[in-house]
Design a protein around this motif. Structure first.
Motif, PDB file in Angstrom:
ATOM      1  N   LEU A  50       0.835  -1.208   0.000  1.00  0.00           N
ATOM      2  CA  LEU A  50       0.000   0.000   0.000  1.00  0.00           C
ATOM      3  C   LEU A  50       0.865   1.251   0.000  1.00  0.00           C
ATOM      4  O   LEU A  50       0.498   2.260  -0.599  1.00  0.00           O
ATOM      5  CB  LEU A  50      -0.943  -0.011   1.203  1.00  0.00           C
ATOM      6  N   ARG A  79      -5.743  -1.303  -4.906  1.00  0.00           N
ATOM      7  CA  ARG A  79      -5.307  -1.280  -3.503  1.00  0.00           C
ATOM      8  C   ARG A  79      -6.036  -2.312  -2.645  1.00  0.00           C
ATOM      9  O   ARG A  79      -5.472  -2.863  -1.716  1.00  0.00           O
ATOM     10  CB  ARG A  79      -5.532   0.091  -2.874  1.00  0.00           C
ATOM     11  N   GLU A  80      -7.289  -2.560  -2.985  1.00  0.00           N
ATOM     12  CA  GLU A  80      -8.065  -3.533  -2.208  1.00  0.00           C
ATOM     13  C   GLU A  80      -7.454  -4.927  -2.334  1.00  0.00           C
ATOM     14  O   GLU A  80      -7.401  -5.672  -1.361  1.00  0.00           O
ATOM     15  CB  GLU A  80      -9.533  -3.530  -2.648  1.00  0.00           C
ATOM     16  N   ARG A  83      -4.514  -5.047  -0.060  1.00  0.00           N
ATOM     17  CA  ARG A  83      -4.976  -5.203   1.339  1.00  0.00           C
ATOM     18  C   ARG A  83      -5.347  -6.650   1.652  1.00  0.00           C
ATOM     19  O   ARG A  83      -4.983  -7.178   2.684  1.00  0.00           O
ATOM     20  CB  ARG A  83      -6.198  -4.311   1.585  1.00  0.00           C
ATOM     21  N   LYS A  84      -6.093  -7.266   0.726  1.00  0.00           N
ATOM     22  CA  LYS A  84      -6.599  -8.624   0.957  1.00  0.00           C
ATOM     23  C   LYS A  84      -5.514  -9.684   0.902  1.00  0.00           C
ATOM     24  O   LYS A  84      -5.634 -10.716   1.564  1.00  0.00           O
ATOM     25  CB  LYS A  84      -7.662  -8.969  -0.091  1.00  0.00           C
TER      26      LYS A  84
END
Length: 131
Positions: A50, A79-80, A83-84
């Motif tokens: 990120l 970005r998701e 994150r995941k």
């Protein structure tokens, strides 16, 4: 009134004579395809977090703008997905399904938009001529 600017390539430029059998549109599509393939194969696998995603988007964009006929580059990294999927160390390897890219390519009187995006129905990061 629309003003259209004609970019004329000097036939004395190195290599230009090898493309004399192509229309301006064909040459723009060729340059876009070569650049998109280079982008994909050069940058997939790059570590991204990120914190580094903005910088990686910028590096990809600036490097691809160096290619012939590339006028504009838009790069977005999901970005998701970072994150995941980021593990204990906070980063992942960039994959094609994380990338959304749009290239604006001009040659002579022609402008094309080359696109790469992950298409869920194909489960594949497809490269195609958008416009």
């Amino acid at each position: 009134m629309k003003l259209k600017i004609l970019v004329v390539f000097d036939m004395n430029e190195p290599g230009e004579k090898y493309f004399s059998n192509l229309s301006d549109r064909e040459r723009a599509i060729f340059e876009g395809g070569i650049s998109m393939g280079a982008l994909f194969h050069q940058f997939t696998g790059t570590p991204v977090s990120l914190e580094t995603a903005d910088g990686l988007e910028s590096a990809i964009s600036e490097s691809i703008k160096l290619q012939p006929a590339i006028m504009d580059v838009e790069v977005h990294i999901d970005r998701e997905m970072i994150r995941k999927t980021a593990g204990e160390f906070g980063y992942v390897s960039l994959t094609g399904d994380m990338l959304s890219v749009r290239l604006t390519v001009e040659h002579g009187s022609e402008r094309v938009t080359v696109r790469m995006e992950y298409l869920e129905e194909l489960r594949y990061p497809l490269m195609y001529i958008e416009d």
